[in-house]
Design a protein around this motif. Structure first.
Motif, mmCIF file in Angstrom:
data_model
loop_
_atom_site.group_PDB
_atom_site.id
_atom_site.type_symbol
_atom_site.label_atom_id
_atom_site.label_comp_id
_atom_site.label_asym_id
_atom_site.label_seq_id
_atom_site.Cartn_x
_atom_site.Cartn_y
_atom_site.Cartn_z
ATOM 1 N N THR A 4 0.825 -1.209 0.000
ATOM 2 C CA THR A 4 0.000 0.000 0.000
ATOM 3 C C THR A 4 0.856 1.255 0.000
ATOM 4 O O THR A 4 0.579 2.208 -0.732
ATOM 5 C CB THR A 4 -0.935 0.004 1.229
ATOM 6 N N SER A 5 1.904 1.263 0.805
ATOM 7 C CA SER A 5 2.756 2.455 0.854
ATOM 8 C C SER A 5 3.515 2.645 -0.463
ATOM 9 O O SER A 5 3.773 3.777 -0.873
ATOM 10 C CB SER A 5 3.728 2.382 2.027
ATOM 11 N N ARG A 6 3.851 1.565 -1.140
ATOM 12 C CA ARG A 6 4.494 1.683 -2.454
ATOM 13 C C ARG A 6 3.552 2.307 -3.469
ATOM 14 O O ARG A 6 3.957 3.156 -4.272
ATOM 15 C CB ARG A 6 4.952 0.323 -2.955
ATOM 16 N N ILE A 7 2.303 1.875 -3.440
ATOM 17 C CA ILE A 7 1.312 2.411 -4.377
ATOM 18 C C ILE A 7 1.080 3.895 -4.101
ATOM 19 O O ILE A 7 1.026 4.709 -5.024
ATOM 20 C CB ILE A 7 -0.002 1.603 -4.302
ATOM 21 N N VAL A 8 0.946 4.244 -2.838
ATOM 22 C CA VAL A 8 0.733 5.647 -2.473
ATOM 23 C C VAL A 8 1.935 6.494 -2.890
ATOM 24 O O VAL A 8 1.788 7.586 -3.430
ATOM 25 C CB VAL A 8 0.438 5.783 -0.963
ATOM 26 N N THR A 9 3.133 5.988 -2.650
ATOM 27 C CA THR A 9 4.344 6.713 -3.036
ATOM 28 C C THR A 9 4.410 6.909 -4.546
ATOM 29 O O THR A 9 4.725 7.999 -5.033
ATOM 30 C CB THR A 9 5.597 5.970 -2.544
ATOM 31 N N ALA A 10 4.101 5.863 -5.306
ATOM 32 C CA ALA A 10 4.115 5.961 -6.770
ATOM 33 C C ALA A 10 3.079 6.964 -7.260
ATOM 34 O O ALA A 10 3.354 7.754 -8.178
ATOM 35 C CB ALA A 10 3.871 4.593 -7.398
#
Length: 96
Positions: A4-10
Motif C-alpha cells: 500500500t505504501s508503495r502504491i501511495v508513493t508511486a
C-alpha cells in the motif's frame, strides 16, 4: 515497505511530475484536420519505433504538434499504455 505504501508513493510521484506538464497554446488547433484521438492512439502504438527512428533522423517525431489537445493526448496515452502495459499484465502468473 508495504504494498500500500508503495502504491501511495508511486501515485504521489506521478502527481508531482504531472503537475509540471503543460501544453503551449500554439500546439493546440481546434480546426478540422488536426490530429485527434485516433491519430494519438496510432502514434502511441508506434511510439517505440518512432523513438528509435528519431534517434537517427531528426525529421521523425514521436508526438504530433500541432494537435487538437486533450483527445489526442488521451489517445496517445492509451496507445502507449496498451503497448507497454499489455505484456506486463499477461506475464503475471496465476496463483492456484
Amino acid at each position: 515497505m508495504t504494498k500500500t505504501s508503495r502504491i501511495v508513493t508511486a501515485c504521489m510521484i506521478a502527481l508531482l511530475v504531472s503537475a509540471c506538464a503543460s501544453q503551449i497554446d500554439e500546439g493546440v488547433m481546434r480546426e478540422g484536420g488536426s490530429p485527434g484521438f485516433l491519430w494519438g492512439l496510432w502514434h502511441g502504438f508506434v511510439f517505440p519505433f518512432a523513438w528509435i527512428g528519431s534517434l537517427f533522423d531528426p525529421d521523425i517525431a514521436v508526438y504530433a504538434v500541432p494537435n487538437n489537445g486533450g483527445w489526442y493526448d488521451f489517445g496517445f496515452f492509451i496507445g502507449v499504455t496498451v503497448l507497454g502495459g499489455g505484456s506486463w499484465f499477461s506475464s503475471k502468473k496465476r496463483s492456484k
